[in-house]
Structure formats: C-alpha cells, structure tokens
Enzyme design. Structure first.
Site, short mmCIF file in Angstrom:
data_model
loop_
_atom_site.label_atom_id
_atom_site.label_comp_id
_atom_site.label_asym_id
_atom_site.label_seq_id
_atom_site.Cartn_x
_atom_site.Cartn_y
_atom_site.Cartn_z
N TYR A 1 33.87 61.24 36.79
CA TYR A 1 33.71 59.96 36.11
C TYR A 1 32.89 60.10 34.81
O TYR A 1 31.99 60.93 34.73
CB TYR A 1 33.02 58.94 37.00
CG TYR A 1 33.85 58.41 38.13
CD1 TYR A 1 35.20 58.66 38.22
CD2 TYR A 1 33.26 57.64 39.14
CE1 TYR A 1 35.96 58.17 39.27
CE2 TYR A 1 34.00 57.15 40.20
CZ TYR A 1 35.35 57.42 40.26
OH TYR A 1 36.08 56.93 41.31
N PRO B 1 39.21 46.15 43.85
CA PRO B 1 39.34 44.94 44.68
C PRO B 1 39.85 43.73 43.91
O PRO B 1 40.33 42.78 44.53
CB PRO B 1 37.91 44.71 45.17
CG PRO B 1 37.05 45.33 44.12
CD PRO B 1 37.79 46.55 43.67
N LEU B 2 39.77 43.78 42.58
CA LEU B 2 40.26 42.65 41.77
C LEU B 2 41.61 42.97 41.14
O LEU B 2 42.05 42.27 40.22
CB LEU B 2 39.25 42.29 40.68
CG LEU B 2 37.85 41.90 41.17
CD1 LEU B 2 36.98 41.46 40.00
CD2 LEU B 2 37.93 40.80 42.22
N GLY C 1 42.63 45.37 39.15
CA GLY C 1 42.59 45.69 37.73
C GLY C 1 42.34 44.47 36.85
O GLY C 1 42.73 44.44 35.68
N GLY C 2 41.70 43.45 37.42
CA GLY C 2 41.39 42.23 36.67
C GLY C 2 42.34 41.09 36.91
O GLY C 2 42.05 39.94 36.56
N LEU D 1 43.04 39.55 39.60
CA LEU D 1 42.51 38.58 40.55
C LEU D 1 41.17 38.00 40.09
O LEU D 1 40.50 37.32 40.86
CB LEU D 1 42.34 39.24 41.92
CG LEU D 1 43.65 39.72 42.56
CD1 LEU D 1 43.36 40.59 43.78
CD2 LEU D 1 44.53 38.54 42.93
N GLY D 2 40.81 38.26 38.86
CA GLY D 2 39.54 37.76 38.33
C GLY D 2 39.69 36.54 37.44
O GLY D 2 38.84 36.28 36.59
#
Length: 328
Positions: A53, A217-218, A220-221, A223-224
């Site tokens: 990373y 969990p979102l 890739g955005g 669900l945000g």
C-alpha cells in the site's frame, strides 16, 4: 465502542477497522497522522495495511509500495501507541522485480515480514495476512513459515484475504494436521452491491470460526450517497459514472430508503454489514479526518427487520449459502 472478538480468538477489536490503503497515494503523512490520532481517540483499535500500500501497487513504478507502512511506523515511533492498537498487514504482492519477491514461498514470507517490521518500526505484527491465495506453494511450506514467525514472536495471528471458501477449508485442514491455530480472519470484498461471498466464504468463515473483515464496504463509493453527491456537483471517474448509470434504479431506491429512515447511506451500508454475526469489522479507508468521522455513527445504527427486508429487495442476495442457493 463495543469491541468484538476476532472470530474464535480471544482478541478483541473495534467494530470498524481503519484501512490505510490511501496513505501515501492520496493522503499525505501529516493527514495520515491526524486520521490515526482521530481513530484512536474514537476507540478504533484495529488498523489494517499491506506491504504494497501507498502507491500504484506495483514495483515497476518509481515510487509507491511500502509507504503506508512507513507512515504507520513513523506514527508509532512517537510513542504510547503500539500497545493500544491491533496492527494487521499483508504479504503476497510483488515488492521488487525479482522472481522470489512475491507470493507465499518461505523465502518471500521471511523477507517480507522482516521488511514490514522495519517499515512499521515494531517488533511484532498482530495479524499477518496472506493478501491472496498462492496455489503454487504447498500449505506445508506456508504454514511452516508462519509457525516459525509465531514461535519467534514476530507474528501473533495469521489471516487471509481474497480466499475462496475452498481455500479456507484447505488451509484450515492443513493447519489442524500440524496442530496450528491457522487462519483467524478473512478479508473479502463484501457490500450490498457485491454479495458473492454469501455463497461459500461466509459459510466457511462461520464453520471454521474466522472473523470476516469486509473491504470496500461502500462499494467504491456507490453506497455513500453517490447520486446526491453528483447532484451537488461532485465529479466522478468515467468508470464510476458507468456504474451509476447501470445501477441507477437501485441507487435511487436505496438513497430514498436511507432518507426515509433518517440515516446517511454510508452508515446504512456499514450497519447492514455489522448486522451479520460473522462480520467482525468492515474496513473504512478514509482520505480525510472528516470521512473517518462520518463513518463512526454507523456502529450505533440499528436497522429494523423491515429495513433489512427492503435492502434485500433493492440489492438481492442469494437467499442461502451454497448449494441451497442454486440447487434443491
């Protein structure tokens, strides 16, 4: 913060995991320090990174890999922090261009662990995770290497990431034969838009006592609250724009439901994951302190049975694990 056992272990971690993939590539060191300070102050004790990373995730680039671990190491070097966090990192990805600078050979595991310890400025890794399955290296070799690291006190627990249910079963069978604890956690892609792990990975985690740690969990955005953000002028990449158009009816229904129950879309997405007892802690990957703060409310969001039912209607799952999901 209500801490949870990581799978079948006695180790307790926060229900949200601080992901640091953005450190180095999108988030500078000073901001990374602020995010880690804020996470610790909020009660988040579970920090996740990987040796690769911090950049484009390839050693072919001039700069990139290892930066996230270096930032965390510099933060830990300030003192008073190491024993307050559960530190997880990963091994597998190419770190140099040589033939043995990648995957899960005993040769690479030993070197990669030493390099991660140096970058992290610590003497042990709490959870050492295999970033992907290596089907060209026998489990006898992998487990022998991990056992040695545990015996040396350099690693406490071993986890996996991106494993299939079959891989988890194979790994645990080999570990049991060696009287070794084996895997304690699995990191998988899991969110309302990506539910494939419900077929085999989640049943495997449940059976073998692994804590599931969902990444992205979102979605890739998506669900945000992406539709509202676009309406407010937020720009998106062409790939994301294509996904929005493909999923627009579902996204509209989802954001409408979130408004109806008075919760932010990102919090609903995280709370939905936390509703699953196999899930230990979704990984949040904030680029800013503000993004981290926005996600903290999710641990206190309670979703009613009716809301859970409607979420399943908007984002259908499989209804059951394998083989019941596709056979009688």
């Amino acid at each position: 913060m209500n801490y949870k056992h990581l799978g079948r272990t006695g180790l307790k971690v926060s229900p949200l995991c601080l992901g640091t993939m953005n450190f180095g590539e999108f988030t500078d060191e000073a901001t990374s320090f602020d995010i880690m300070d804020s996470a610790l102050d909020a009660g988040i004790n579970y920090f996740d990174t990987a040796d690769v990373y911090g950049g484009p995730n390839t050693p072919d680039m001039e700069k990139g890999f290892g930066v996230s671990e270096e930032y965390i190491g510099n933060w830990l070097a300030q003192g008073g922090r190491r024993e307050r966090i559960v530190l997880a990192t990963k091994v597998y990805q190419p770190m140099e261009t040589g033939p043995n600078d990648k995957y899960l050979s005993a040769y690479h595991i030993r070197k990669a662990c030493e390099d991660s310890l140096r970058r992290l400025q610590t003497d042990h890794i709490d959870i050492y995770q295999m970033h992907h399955v290596d089907r060209n290296t026998p489990w006898e070799e992998i487990w022998q290497s991990m056992e040695l690291l545990v015996q040396q006190g350099k690693v406490l627990y071993v986890g996996s990431s991106n494993f299939a249910g079959w891989d988890i079963a194979t790994a645990q069978s080999a570990a049991k034969f060696r009287n070794f604890l084996g895997l304690v956690s699995e990191q998988s892609l899991y969110n309302l838009t990506a539910r494939t792990v419900e077929l085999e990975v989640i049943p495997a985690c449940r059976h073998y006592g692994l804590g599931l740690v969902p990444w992205s969990p979102l979605g890739g955005g998506l669900l945000g609250g992406v539709l509202q953000k676009v309406k407010e002028g937020r720009r998106t990449k062409p790939k994301v724009t294509d996904q929005i158009e493909k999923l627009r009816p579902q996204l509209e229904a989802y954001e409408n439901l979130c408004r109806e129950i008075g919760e932010q879309p990102s919090d609903v997405a995280l709370a939905w994951l936390l509703h699953n007892p196999v899930v230990t802690a979704p990984i949040t990957g904030p680029r800013t302190v503000e993004q981290l703060t926005e996600n903290l409310w999710a641990v206190d969001v309670s979703l009613s049975d009716e809301t859970l039912k409607r979420l399943d209607e908007i984002w259908p799952g499989y209804g059951a694990g394998a083989p019941e999901a596709y056979a009688w």
